[in-house]
Enzyme design. Structure first.
Site, PDB file in Angstrom:
ATOM      1  N   LYS A 232       0.143   6.240  -0.689  1.00  0.00           N
ATOM      2  CA  LYS A 232       1.134   6.968   0.120  1.00  0.00           C
ATOM      3  C   LYS A 232       0.478   7.597   1.348  1.00  0.00           C
ATOM      4  CE  LYS A 232       2.280   9.746  -3.310  1.00  0.00           C
ATOM      5  NZ  LYS A 232       1.373   9.242  -4.377  1.00  0.00           N
TER       6      LYS A 232
ATOM      7  N   ARG B 140       9.648  14.700  -5.768  1.00  0.00           N
ATOM      8  CA  ARG B 140       9.005  14.204  -6.985  1.00  0.00           C
ATOM      9  C   ARG B 140       9.811  14.479  -8.235  1.00  0.00           C
ATOM     10  NH1 ARG B 140       3.378  14.427  -4.932  1.00  0.00           N
ATOM     11  NH2 ARG B 140       2.054  13.749  -6.609  1.00  0.00           N
TER      12      ARG B 140
ATOM     13  N   ARG C  80     -12.054   7.539  -4.361  1.00  0.00           N
ATOM     14  CA  ARG C  80     -11.546   8.073  -3.085  1.00  0.00           C
ATOM     15  C   ARG C  80     -12.412   9.204  -2.528  1.00  0.00           C
ATOM     16  NH1 ARG C  80      -5.589  10.164  -2.961  1.00  0.00           N
ATOM     17  NH2 ARG C  80      -6.276  11.140  -4.890  1.00  0.00           N
TER      18      ARG C  80
ATOM     19  N   ARG D 161     -11.537  15.170  -4.006  1.00  0.00           N
ATOM     20  CA  ARG D 161     -10.572  16.125  -4.550  1.00  0.00           C
ATOM     21  C   ARG D 161     -10.931  16.529  -5.974  1.00  0.00           C
ATOM     22  NH1 ARG D 161      -4.758  13.636  -3.071  1.00  0.00           N
ATOM     23  NH2 ARG D 161      -4.345  14.336  -5.186  1.00  0.00           N
TER      24      ARG D 161
ATOM     25  N   ARG E 132      -1.653  13.141 -14.227  1.00  0.00           N
ATOM     26  CA  ARG E 132      -0.819  12.950 -13.028  1.00  0.00           C
ATOM     27  C   ARG E 132       0.073  11.726 -13.199  1.00  0.00           C
ATOM     28  NH1 ARG E 132      -5.629  12.999  -8.898  1.00  0.00           N
ATOM     29  NH2 ARG E 132      -4.112  12.183  -7.403  1.00  0.00           N
TER      30      ARG E 132
HETATM   31  P1  AP5 Z   1      -4.121   7.274  -1.125  1.00  0.00           P
HETATM   32  O1  AP5 Z   1      -3.462   6.741   0.099  1.00  0.00           O
HETATM   33  O2  AP5 Z   1      -4.948   8.492  -1.012  1.00  0.00           O
HETATM   34  O3  AP5 Z   1      -3.045   7.390  -2.299  1.00  0.00           O
HETATM   35  P2  AP5 Z   1      -1.881   8.453  -2.543  1.00  0.00           P
HETATM   36  O4  AP5 Z   1      -0.687   7.683  -3.022  1.00  0.00           O
HETATM   37  O5  AP5 Z   1      -1.711   9.338  -1.360  1.00  0.00           O
HETATM   38  O6  AP5 Z   1      -2.494   9.191  -3.796  1.00  0.00           O
HETATM   39  P3  AP5 Z   1      -2.585  10.749  -4.143  1.00  0.00           P
HETATM   40  O7  AP5 Z   1      -3.632  10.864  -5.195  1.00  0.00           O
HETATM   41  O8  AP5 Z   1      -2.712  11.572  -2.915  1.00  0.00           O
HETATM   42  O9  AP5 Z   1      -1.181  10.949  -4.780  1.00  0.00           O
HETATM   43  P4  AP5 Z   1      -0.719  12.138  -5.617  1.00  0.00           P
HETATM   44  O10 AP5 Z   1       0.729  11.887  -5.611  1.00  0.00           O
HETATM   45  O11 AP5 Z   1      -1.340  12.240  -6.966  1.00  0.00           O
HETATM   46  O12 AP5 Z   1      -1.316  13.404  -4.860  1.00  0.00           O
HETATM   47  P5  AP5 Z   1      -0.647  14.519  -3.958  1.00  0.00           P
HETATM   48  O13 AP5 Z   1      -1.649  14.991  -3.002  1.00  0.00           O
HETATM   49  O14 AP5 Z   1       0.673  14.073  -3.445  1.00  0.00           O
HETATM   50  O15 AP5 Z   1      -5.021   6.070  -1.734  1.00  0.00           O
HETATM   51  C1  AP5 Z   1      -5.846   6.308  -2.859  1.00  0.00           C
HETATM   52  C2  AP5 Z   1      -7.182   5.588  -2.669  1.00  0.00           C
HETATM   53  O16 AP5 Z   1      -6.961   4.166  -2.706  1.00  0.00           O
HETATM   54  C3  AP5 Z   1      -7.867   5.867  -1.329  1.00  0.00           C
HETATM   55  O17 AP5 Z   1      -9.248   5.914  -1.524  1.00  0.00           O
HETATM   56  C4  AP5 Z   1      -7.468   4.671  -0.441  1.00  0.00           C
HETATM   57  O18 AP5 Z   1      -8.467   4.386   0.517  1.00  0.00           O
HETATM   58  C5  AP5 Z   1      -7.337   3.547  -1.467  1.00  0.00           C
HETATM   59  N1  AP5 Z   1      -6.262   2.610  -1.137  1.00  0.00           N
HETATM   60  C6  AP5 Z   1      -5.053   2.895  -0.557  1.00  0.00           C
HETATM   61  N2  AP5 Z   1      -4.306   1.772  -0.438  1.00  0.00           N
HETATM   62  C7  AP5 Z   1      -5.048   0.764  -0.989  1.00  0.00           C
HETATM   63  C8  AP5 Z   1      -4.827  -0.636  -1.177  1.00  0.00           C
HETATM   64  N3  AP5 Z   1      -3.680  -1.220  -0.787  1.00  0.00           N
HETATM   65  N4  AP5 Z   1      -5.807  -1.358  -1.787  1.00  0.00           N
HETATM   66  C9  AP5 Z   1      -6.976  -0.767  -2.183  1.00  0.00           C
HETATM   67  N5  AP5 Z   1      -7.254   0.556  -2.024  1.00  0.00           N
HETATM   68  C10 AP5 Z   1      -6.292   1.314  -1.439  1.00  0.00           C
HETATM   69  O19 AP5 Z   1      -0.369  15.659  -5.034  1.00  0.00           O
HETATM   70  C11 AP5 Z   1      -1.435  16.346  -5.663  1.00  0.00           C
HETATM   71  C12 AP5 Z   1      -0.885  17.416  -6.601  1.00  0.00           C
HETATM   72  O20 AP5 Z   1      -0.135  18.374  -5.834  1.00  0.00           O
HETATM   73  C13 AP5 Z   1       0.105  16.924  -7.670  1.00  0.00           C
HETATM   74  O21 AP5 Z   1      -0.573  16.441  -8.819  1.00  0.00           O
HETATM   75  C14 AP5 Z   1       0.925  18.183  -7.920  1.00  0.00           C
HETATM   76  O22 AP5 Z   1       0.226  19.079  -8.748  1.00  0.00           O
HETATM   77  C15 AP5 Z   1       1.036  18.805  -6.528  1.00  0.00           C
HETATM   78  N6  AP5 Z   1       2.217  18.355  -5.786  1.00  0.00           N
HETATM   79  C16 AP5 Z   1       2.235  17.678  -4.596  1.00  0.00           C
HETATM   80  N7  AP5 Z   1       3.490  17.434  -4.195  1.00  0.00           N
HETATM   81  C17 AP5 Z   1       4.293  17.961  -5.145  1.00  0.00           C
HETATM   82  C18 AP5 Z   1       5.713  18.011  -5.302  1.00  0.00           C
HETATM   83  N8  AP5 Z   1       6.548  17.464  -4.405  1.00  0.00           N
HETATM   84  N9  AP5 Z   1       6.196  18.640  -6.398  1.00  0.00           N
HETATM   85  C19 AP5 Z   1       5.378  19.215  -7.317  1.00  0.00           C
HETATM   86  N10 AP5 Z   1       4.030  19.195  -7.231  1.00  0.00           N
HETATM   87  C20 AP5 Z   1       3.494  18.571  -6.151  1.00  0.00           C
HETATM   88 MG    MG Z   2      -2.004  11.386  -1.035  1.00  0.00          MG
END
Ligand code: AP5
Ligand code: MG
Length: 217
Positions: free
Chosen positions: A13, A88, A127, A161, A172
């Site tokens: 994402k 979410r 990552r 992270r 997660r």
């Molecule tokens: P990346 O692009 O970083 O993936 P991502 O989908 O952004 O993954 P996240 O881990 O950020 O998602 P998340 O939903 O767990 O975390 P968030 O910060 O939203 O890609 C991942 C890796 O793969 C990278 O190294 C990249 O280079 C590689 N990659 C990408 N595409 C690729 C491909 N096609 N092929 C190969 N490699 C690839 O949330 C974190 C925490 O915050 C949550 O757990 C929760 O506690 C809280 N939170 C955030 N938003 C909310 C909400 N709306 N409600 C409640 N809690 C929330």
């Molecule tokens: Mg992310």
């Protein structure tokens, strides 16, 4: 244009939201990034959210809805917003529909990125991110062109992270399957859902999203 990127942790994402900022002149709103900034700044909100994030659970709906509402009020500099990691839960999706309706706006599309759970764990464990500009990298799939130097800003500082370890990733993923997956049906019913294969390489996923948004896929 207002887009939602929907997908499990590690689906790509953040990676694709950064590319869409360039491709479509949109502004990325990531609730994960906003919450991590609050934790780093030591604000009251950050103290409330930090423990929950480290466990891999979801932060309370009212907190994240408040963050998004505040940010939408400030407006955007580009052609609209990409929402990365929000909504979410069904309650967040309903709140977003209300927030946009109050502003005379509507959600244009929801892009669901489909990736197998095993691939997600591998992506997350490898990552790392530029400490200065936030550009994302991966030990195997996206390394800096010059080792140890950020492609985008030239910084030599990188961070990992705290929630990027195998145990927390499993929590997660559980939260995703239990609380976020129902949104796929929610948006399919609204006729807004576009699903792309997130298992392809980064450039191919970028093109698939482009085709989905232009209605040619
Ligand atoms: P990346 O692009 O970083 O993936 P991502 O989908 O952004 O993954 P996240 O881990 O950020 O998602 P998340 O939903 O767990 O975390 P968030 O910060 O939203 O890609 C991942 C890796 O793969 C990278 O190294 C990249 O280079 C590689 N990659 C990408 N595409 C690729 C491909 N096609 N092929 C190969 N490699 C690839 O949330 C974190 C925490 O915050 C949550 O757990 C929760 O506690 C809280 N939170 C955030 N938003 C909310 C909400 N709306 N409600 C409640 N809690 C929330
Ligand atoms: Mg992310």
């Amino acid at each position: 244009m207002i887009l939602v990127l929907l997908g499990p942790p590690g689906a790509g994402k953040g990676t694709q939201a950064n590319l869409l900022e360039t491709d479509r002149s949109l502004v990325k709103l990531s609730t994960g990034d906003m919450l991590r900034a609050a934790v780093a700044a030591g604000t009251e909100l950050g103290r409330k959210a930090g423990d929950i994030m480290e466990r891999g659970a979801l932060v309370q709906d009212d907190i994240v809805i408040g963050l998004i509402a505040e940010r939408l009020d400030r407006g955007g500099e580009g052609e609209g917003f990409i929402l990365d990691g929000f909504p979410r839960t069904i309650a967040q999706a309903e709140a977003l529909d209300r927030l946009l309706a109050e502003r005379g706006e509507t959600l244009n599309a929801v892009v669901e990125m489909q990736v197998d759970d095993d691939a997600l764990v591998k992506r997350i464990i490898g990552r790392f991110t530029c400490a200065n500009c936030g550009e994302g990298y991966h030990d195997d799939f996206k390394t800096p062109k010059v080792p140890g130097v950020c492609d985008r800003c030239g910084s030599k500082e990188f961070v990992r992270r705290r929630d990027d370890n195998e145990e927390v990733v499993r929590s997660r993923l559980e939260a995703y399957h239990a609380q976020t997956k129902p949104l796929i049906n929610y948006y399919a019913k609204q006729g807004k859902l576009k699903s792309v294969d997130g298992m392809a390489e980064i450039g191919e996923v970028r093109r698939a999203i482009g085709r989905a948004l232009d209605g040619s896929a």
